[in-house]
Design an enzyme around this catalytic site. Structure first.
Site, short mmCIF file in Angstrom:
data_model
loop_
_atom_site.label_atom_id
_atom_site.label_comp_id
_atom_site.label_asym_id
_atom_site.label_seq_id
_atom_site.Cartn_x
_atom_site.Cartn_y
_atom_site.Cartn_z
N ASP A 158 117.84 9.21 81.13
CA ASP A 158 119.29 9.32 80.91
C ASP A 158 120.07 9.07 82.19
OD1 ASP A 158 118.58 11.59 82.27
OD2 ASP A 158 119.43 13.01 80.82
N GLU B 270 132.91 -5.72 86.82
CA GLU B 270 133.00 -4.76 85.73
C GLU B 270 133.98 -5.22 84.66
OE1 GLU B 270 132.03 -2.15 89.39
OE2 GLU B 270 133.00 -4.07 88.96
#
Length: 335
Positions: A240, A156
């Site tokens: 979404d 990340e």
């Protein structure tokens, strides 16, 4: 536990969600209960151990391994000095109290009594090497033959994890210091995986792909004949949420966690249709595993990234699904 009636939609409550779903004109009562547990930054990788009647899972960024004791209705948590992040946690056949963990680009063996606040590093089991230092292990599970399958994603800290395809998916040979056999590359976020023992099919999620893929499994464990089983996109547009962890029941139905979706999707691989949506009162639903004395309760992990309010990050239990899971397998590990 409170029981009530509501439509299957997003419910923001702190302890219990109660839903009634209708399927095939038959009403089935379903309850979603928050269990006593720490709020995980990134809860993941639930695995049910029939022998101890416990659910094991991890907090990836919190660098903790956790055990929910069904009889005590209590969750224990431990960290390991020098081990961070952690995902997944894998039970080891014939070695109670020992677990294989993914940490960075390595697999390690640790010992834990299931109660203490500290677990102990034993040895490194597998290492992807210097060429894969930019990735970390994410999700992994064991197949009916005791073989470990585990995948990676880019760290990340290196940027948007969806805007790259540097992860891979492997079968590990099960020996300390053993070999990783690459099954798939160009993966964004290697995530949910499960098998159907009846059909011999294997199902897999790369979260960035916004779909669920199906494979055949060769005798040696290698994957072949990749196809898209279910596409999450609608009219070519991404939803979404993204698919995260996954499990399956004894009938082969898939239960797919949705990161950003407040729900699990129950998908029938035969019809390739969503049969049910199971609302969870946390936005980042990460994974699920069947457990309990009758294997008919679904345990669900969540995350509370970006300072989300409780119960985000809690462990939940779904009852009343009218489905039964399968006993989860333990890894065969040799020296």
């Amino acid at each position: 536990m409170i029981k009530c009636q509501a439509q299957p939609t997003r419910l923001f409550i702190s302890v219990v969600s109660c839903l009634v779903y209708a399927s095939n004109s038959m009403a089935a009562e379903l309850t979603v209960q928050q269990l006593p547990s720490p709020l995980s930054w990134l809860g993941e990788g639930p695995v049910w151990d029939t022998a101890t009647q416990s659910l094991y899972y991890v907090d990836i960024t919190g660098a903790a391994i956790l055990r929910y004791d069904y009889a005590e209705n209590r969750t224990y948590s431990a960290t390991i000095d020098g081990i961070s992040p952690i995902s997944p946690i894998i039970l080891v056949q014939g070695k109670p109290g020992q677990y294989v963990l993914g940490t960075g680009n390595k697999l390690v063996l640790v010992s834990w009594d299931g109660r203490s606040e500290k677990a102990t590093f034993e040895k490194t089991v597998g290492d992807l090497g210097d060429s894969e230092k930019h990735v970390r292990f994410n999700d992994g599970k064991v197949d009916p033959q005791g073989r470990l399958y585990v995948g990676t994603m880019r760290l990340e800290s290196l940027g948007d994890i969806f805007e790259q395809k540097e992860g891979k998916f492997y079968r590990f040979d099960g020996k300390v210091g053993g070999k990783f056999y690459e099954q798939k590359r160009d993966v964004s976020i290697s995530n949910g995986l499960t098998w159907d023992e009846v059909t011999g099919k294997f199902y897999y999620i790369d979260s960035g792909a916004r779909d669920i893929k199906e494979f055949d499994v060769l005798e040696n464990g290698d994957l072949t004949n990749e196809t898209v089983l279910y596409d999450l996109k609608v009219d070519g547009k991404n939803p979404d949420f993204v698919a995260d962890g996954m499990t399956s029941d004894a009938d082969g139905k898939l239960y797919v966690a949705t990161w950003g979706g407040f729900k699990l999707l129950k998908i029938n691989p035969k019809t390739k249709k969503v049969e049910q949506e199971i609302a969870i009162p946390a936005k980042q639903v990460t994974s699920a595993a069947f457990g309990g004395p009758k294997l008919d309760e679904l345990f669900v992990t969540t995350a509370h990234t970006n300072n989300q309010e409780p119960p985000a990050g809690a462990l939940f239990k779904v009852s009343g699904l009218g489905a039964k899971g399968k006993e989860m397998y333990k890894m065969v590990l040799s020296e």
